[in-house]
Design an enzyme around this catalytic site. Sequence first.
Site, PDB file in Angstrom:
ATOM      1  N   TYR A   1      -3.716  -1.043   9.854  1.00 34.45           N
ATOM      2  CA  TYR A   1      -3.493  -1.171   8.402  1.00 34.45           C
ATOM      3  C   TYR A   1      -2.084  -0.685   8.045  1.00 34.45           C
ATOM      4  O   TYR A   1      -1.348  -1.356   7.319  1.00 34.45           O
ATOM      5  CB  TYR A   1      -4.558  -0.369   7.651  1.00 34.45           C
ATOM      6  CG  TYR A   1      -4.530  -0.561   6.151  1.00 34.45           C
ATOM      7  CD1 TYR A   1      -5.135  -1.670   5.562  1.00 34.45           C
ATOM      8  CD2 TYR A   1      -3.915   0.367   5.319  1.00 34.45           C
ATOM      9  CE1 TYR A   1      -5.114  -1.855   4.181  1.00 34.45           C
ATOM     10  CE2 TYR A   1      -3.880   0.194   3.949  1.00 34.45           C
ATOM     11  CZ  TYR A   1      -4.486  -0.913   3.375  1.00 34.45           C
ATOM     12  OH  TYR A   1      -4.457  -1.085   2.007  1.00 34.45           O
TER      13      TYR A   1
ATOM     14  N   SER B   1       0.860  -1.190   0.000  1.00 37.05           N
ATOM     15  CA  SER B   1       0.000   0.000   0.000  1.00 37.05           C
ATOM     16  C   SER B   1       0.891   1.234   0.000  1.00 37.05           C
ATOM     17  O   SER B   1       2.088   1.148   0.315  1.00 37.05           O
ATOM     18  CB  SER B   1      -0.862  -0.006   1.267  1.00 37.05           C
ATOM     19  OG  SER B   1      -1.435   1.261   1.507  1.00 37.05           O
TER      20      SER B   1
HETATM   21  P1  NAP Z   1     -11.712  -5.282  -1.850  1.00 37.13           P
HETATM   22  O1  NAP Z   1     -12.496  -5.019  -3.096  1.00 37.13           O
HETATM   23  O2  NAP Z   1     -12.316  -4.989  -0.519  1.00 37.13           O
HETATM   24  O3  NAP Z   1     -11.174  -6.787  -1.880  1.00 37.13           O
HETATM   25  C1  NAP Z   1     -10.505  -7.359  -0.788  1.00 37.13           C
HETATM   26  C2  NAP Z   1     -10.358  -8.835  -1.054  1.00 37.13           C
HETATM   27  O4  NAP Z   1      -9.773  -9.467   0.096  1.00 37.13           O
HETATM   28  C3  NAP Z   1     -11.731  -9.500  -1.260  1.00 37.13           C
HETATM   29  O5  NAP Z   1     -11.612 -10.541  -2.185  1.00 37.13           O
HETATM   30  C4  NAP Z   1     -12.002 -10.060   0.120  1.00 37.13           C
HETATM   31  O6  NAP Z   1     -12.918 -11.127   0.143  1.00 37.13           O
HETATM   32  C5  NAP Z   1     -10.613 -10.540   0.486  1.00 37.13           C
HETATM   33  N1  NAP Z   1     -10.542 -10.833   1.908  1.00 37.13           N
HETATM   34  C6  NAP Z   1     -10.697  -9.977   2.935  1.00 37.13           C
HETATM   35  N2  NAP Z   1     -10.640 -10.651   4.102  1.00 37.13           N
HETATM   36  C7  NAP Z   1     -10.443 -11.958   3.795  1.00 37.13           C
HETATM   37  C8  NAP Z   1     -10.320 -13.153   4.550  1.00 37.13           C
HETATM   38  N3  NAP Z   1     -10.384 -13.164   5.892  1.00 37.13           N
HETATM   39  N4  NAP Z   1     -10.120 -14.325   3.894  1.00 37.13           N
HETATM   40  C9  NAP Z   1     -10.082 -14.367   2.562  1.00 37.13           C
HETATM   41  N5  NAP Z   1     -10.195 -13.275   1.770  1.00 37.13           N
HETATM   42  C10 NAP Z   1     -10.381 -12.087   2.396  1.00 37.13           C
HETATM   43  O7  NAP Z   1     -10.379  -4.450  -1.869  1.00 37.13           O
HETATM   44  P2  NAP Z   1      -9.278  -4.152  -2.981  1.00 37.13           P
HETATM   45  O8  NAP Z   1      -9.225  -2.692  -3.117  1.00 37.13           O
HETATM   46  O9  NAP Z   1      -9.436  -4.991  -4.196  1.00 37.13           O
HETATM   47  O10 NAP Z   1      -7.990  -4.593  -2.153  1.00 37.13           O
HETATM   48  C11 NAP Z   1      -7.150  -5.666  -2.476  1.00 37.13           C
HETATM   49  C12 NAP Z   1      -5.804  -5.448  -1.804  1.00 37.13           C
HETATM   50  O11 NAP Z   1      -5.235  -4.224  -2.259  1.00 37.13           O
HETATM   51  C13 NAP Z   1      -5.879  -5.341  -0.285  1.00 37.13           C
HETATM   52  O12 NAP Z   1      -4.745  -5.991   0.289  1.00 37.13           O
HETATM   53  C14 NAP Z   1      -5.805  -3.836  -0.051  1.00 37.13           C
HETATM   54  O13 NAP Z   1      -5.297  -3.510   1.217  1.00 37.13           O
HETATM   55  C15 NAP Z   1      -4.867  -3.433  -1.157  1.00 37.13           C
HETATM   56  N6  NAP Z   1      -4.928  -2.019  -1.507  1.00 37.13           N
HETATM   57  C16 NAP Z   1      -6.041  -1.473  -2.082  1.00 37.13           C
HETATM   58  C17 NAP Z   1      -6.039  -0.125  -2.426  1.00 37.13           C
HETATM   59  C18 NAP Z   1      -7.202   0.556  -3.082  1.00 37.13           C
HETATM   60  O14 NAP Z   1      -7.138   1.767  -3.299  1.00 37.13           O
HETATM   61  N7  NAP Z   1      -8.265  -0.121  -3.429  1.00 37.13           N
HETATM   62  C19 NAP Z   1      -4.918   0.656  -2.156  1.00 37.13           C
HETATM   63  C20 NAP Z   1      -3.805   0.072  -1.568  1.00 37.13           C
HETATM   64  C21 NAP Z   1      -3.829  -1.273  -1.266  1.00 37.13           C
HETATM   65  P3  NAP Z   1     -14.485 -10.834   0.480  1.00 37.13           P
HETATM   66  O15 NAP Z   1     -15.088 -10.269  -0.769  1.00 37.13           O
HETATM   67  O16 NAP Z   1     -14.996 -12.186   0.837  1.00 37.13           O
HETATM   68  O17 NAP Z   1     -14.500  -9.857   1.612  1.00 37.13           O
END
Ligand code: NAP
Length: 251
Positions: free
Chosen positions: A156, A143
Amino acid sequence: MSHIFDLSGKVAIVTGANTGIGQAIALSLAEAGADIAAVGRTPAQDTVEKVRALGRKAEIISADLSSIEPVQRVVDETLEKLDGLHILINNAGIIRRADSTDFTEADWDAVIDTNLKSVFFLCQAAGRHMLAQREGKIVNIASLLSFQGGIRVPSYTASKSGVAGLTKLLANEWAARGVNVNGIAPGYIATNNTAALQADETRNRQIQERIPAGRWGEASDIGGAAMFLSSAAANYIHGHVLAVDGGWLAR
Ligand code: NAP
């Protein structure tokens, strides 16, 4: 030149593959030729169908990564169902927001357990297999808060700073043994995770003004970087956390 990005014959685990960045990464890897183990607690049916439509194999592997209980099974099931393991994308992650003065132990543990502890033990379980075959690519999703402090997200920030550190540590141990460990630091990407920020008119405007590229990232922007770091084009890249942030950190 295109062969150095070719992932034909490779098998990739992608955690949190049902939505957002994880789904986009799974599709990018599949477009480059990889078969996909779509790991998560919500079945990644849509992702699996899209991967199969690209002509690649895909299997759903159910796992709640809030504990390390399923970690070895994820690796074993991948080997059993897809007959190999060459790429691990640690993408699943959560965030909890509160002032540090009020932050609860439950919100600390939930985020550290999912974002950091499960990430390390998945690296360990997949890494043992990759080291034995002297080939593997691991990409941990970090991140901007692997580099910056953020605000009101103490667990986080700690988890993602930890992911950046772990990525470097594992690279030091495994770089000479055929396994590349790198990370990607996404900037502001339009996913469920950031839906509240996108919906807040003022915050949305402030964020876009602060991003040199002048727009939110798309999940597919991260897919391309993950494909690159999973390919032979990245064979000499070790312990690097690549910001894919529209220039945010350059500002
Ligand atoms: P998202 O749409 O909320 O997706 C998160 C994913 O993680 C979902 O598939 C979720 O599954 C899964 N997950 C969460 N808890 C879990 C658990 N206990 N066991 C198995 N799977 C789990 O978020 P995203 O934006 O795509 O984020 C993906 C990654 O990128 C994360 O690590 C996040 O911190 C990182 N990130 C995102 C951003 C951004 O701007 N979006 C920026 C920096 C970093 P469910 O659908 O079942 O909850």
